[in-house]
Write a protein that holds these residues in place. Structure first.
Motif, PDB file in Angstrom:
ATOM      1  N   ILE A 159      85.489 -41.658  30.450  1.00 23.13           N
ATOM      2  CA  ILE A 159      84.822 -41.240  29.217  1.00 23.13           C
ATOM      3  C   ILE A 159      84.106 -39.925  29.466  1.00 23.13           C
ATOM      4  CG2 ILE A 159      82.643 -42.435  29.684  1.00 23.13           C
ATOM      5  CD1 ILE A 159      82.678 -43.303  26.693  1.00 23.13           C
ATOM      6  N   ARG A 217      81.776 -36.502  27.242  1.00 20.77           N
ATOM      7  CA  ARG A 217      81.090 -36.033  26.047  1.00 20.77           C
ATOM      8  C   ARG A 217      82.104 -35.710  24.938  1.00 20.77           C
ATOM      9  NH1 ARG A 217      78.747 -30.859  28.457  1.00 20.77           N
ATOM     10  NH2 ARG A 217      77.834 -30.619  26.387  1.00 20.77           N
ATOM     11  N   ASP A 238      81.347 -38.601  23.451  1.00 20.88           N
ATOM     12  CA  ASP A 238      81.253 -40.051  23.294  1.00 20.88           C
ATOM     13  C   ASP A 238      80.100 -40.631  24.093  1.00 20.88           C
ATOM     14  OD1 ASP A 238      83.303 -40.219  21.508  1.00 20.88           O
ATOM     15  OD2 ASP A 238      84.838 -40.746  22.974  1.00 20.88           O
ATOM     16  N   ARG A 251      88.808 -42.051  24.986  1.00 21.75           N
ATOM     17  CA  ARG A 251      87.761 -42.280  23.997  1.00 21.75           C
ATOM     18  C   ARG A 251      87.082 -43.622  24.277  1.00 21.75           C
ATOM     19  NH1 ARG A 251      88.114 -40.076  19.113  1.00 21.75           N
ATOM     20  NH2 ARG A 251      85.898 -40.662  19.098  1.00 21.75           N
ATOM     21  N   ARG A 252      85.824 -43.746  23.868  1.00 22.12           N
ATOM     22  CA  ARG A 252      85.183 -45.058  23.927  1.00 22.12           C
ATOM     23  C   ARG A 252      85.953 -46.025  23.028  1.00 22.12           C
ATOM     24  NH1 ARG A 252      78.913 -45.269  22.746  1.00 22.12           N
ATOM     25  NH2 ARG A 252      78.843 -44.696  24.941  1.00 22.12           N
TER      26      ARG A 252
END
Length: 377
Positions: free
Chosen positions: A9, A11, A13, A41-42
């Motif tokens: 992950i 930024r 997110d 992505r989260r």
């Protein structure tokens, strides 16, 4: 030299933690080094962007399981991106990257495993992927850790100690040390309304130990602000209610860096109550130290208690011990001379030991060593 950073992950997110280390490295203004980031992505669709000048490819994810993205596109993306890289930095732990390296990292590509932490709390997962981890560490040209204790305490790293490099994190500390006029006025207002103030920063997950801080608040005459978001928010709020401290514990959620900086400069003490070795370093400690905050941390078998050292830049207590945490916080709150001494020492240590420019320079040397260890195309 083309550097690819790979992690689960990045930024925007999530901020802080390992993504902050990655951005500190990837944003280095060096024309001889081109850096990019691969992540997931989260939760959500794939996204390509440029963040502070760094290309970021975030593959789509259905969510997470065992703290690992459910991202079917991650391994194909890694294999595609690795072919055009000179050096790959595997920010571990992430089993998806371990599997991708096994499936086909070209022999000419240097591999740096940046070992941020062991896998904690998922015993079955760890047992299942141990062969993958061992393969990756054997393939690695260099292994970077934030402290010597991480090598000594890890069943995986001890046998590879010869290629481990101990390197404390380095951050852009100028930001955290300075305030503008408007910020100073707001800090003064916060101090007037909250003269005994504890601040903490991190994801609301089990290993951060926020349940311990909430229990400790029963015996602390102060208010606490916990900055961060995560799956335990509802549970922690309920716990604060059960212990009768809900009116003195504020869950601030995710804040802008400018808001965090103001809170750091306004508070009396920074609480860092982590309870497991999943907390390997604690970048937030360094940021708080730069703002002049004394630290209360825990005696984990990681680098955590070596960042702010006991009775030098902070006070260190056993993990999970709410009574000891309360005693340490109260000592600082009740003794302004102690708070001033610890805070000044912490600021000096942060600026002297955890500077971003030193960190980048040392890592550039590791990049070169990893590449030189590989056969040339």
């Amino acid at each position: 030299m083309r550097i690819l950073h790979a992690y689960k992950i990045y930024r925007p997110d999530i901020e802080g933690g390992i993504p902050a280390v990655m951005s500190s490295l990837a944003e280095a203004p060096d024309p001889a080094i081109s850096q990019s980031i691969l992540c997931a992505r989260r939760k959500g669709v794939a996204r390509q962007s440029t963040i502070d000048g760094v290309p970021v490819e975030a593959v789509g994810s259905l969510g997470t399981l065992f703290s690992t993205p459910l991202a079917p596109g991650y391994i194909p993306a890694f294999l595609r991106r690795a072919r055009s890289a000179d050096v790959v930095i595997h920010h571990a732990p992430l089993p998806l990257t371990d599997a991708a390296i096994l499936l086909g990292l070209p022999d000419h590509v240097g591999l740096i495993v940046y070992w941020h932490a062991d896998i904690i709390g998922y015993a079955l997962l760890k047992r299942l992927i141990s062969p993958l981890i061992r393969h990756v560490l054997a393939r690695a040209d260099r292994i970077v850790v934030s402290g010597q204790s991480m090598i000594e305490e890890s069943e995986f790293l001890r046998r590879h100690a010869a290629k481990c490099v101990v390197m404390p994190y380095g951050m852009n500390l100028d930001y955290w040390s300075t305030l503008g006029d408007s910020d100073r006025n707001q800090v003064a207002d916060i101090k007037r309304t909250t003269p005994r103030h504890i601040v903490s920063l991190g994801r609301l997950v089990g290993y951060k130990g926020y349940d311990v801080l909430i229990r400790a608040m029963r015996d602390i005459d102060a208010e606490a602000t916990i900055i961060g978001e995560g799956p335990l928010l509802t549970e922690l709020r309920q716990l604060a209610g059960e212990f009768g401290v809900a009116d003195r514990v504020r869950f601030a959620g995710r804040l802008e860096r400018s808001e965090i900086r103001r809170l750091f400069h306004a508070a009396n003490v920074f609480a860092f109550p982590s309870v497991t070795e999943a907390e390997a370093f604690g970048i937030a400690q360094v940021e708080a130290m730069t703002a002049g905050l004394p630290i209360v941390n825990t005696s984990l078998a990681t680098t955590v208690p070596l960042v702010a050292r006991h009775n030098l830049e902070g006070l260190t207590v056993p993990p999970g011990d709410a009574a000891a945490l309360a005693t340490a916080v109260n000592r600082i709150l009740d003794d302004p001379a102690l708070a001033t001494r610890l805070g000044a020492a912490g600021r000096a240590r942060a600026l002297g030991e955890f500077d971003q420019s030193v960190f980048r320079r040392r890592m550039a040397a590791v990049y070169a060593e990893a590449l030189q260890a590989r056969p040339q195309r």
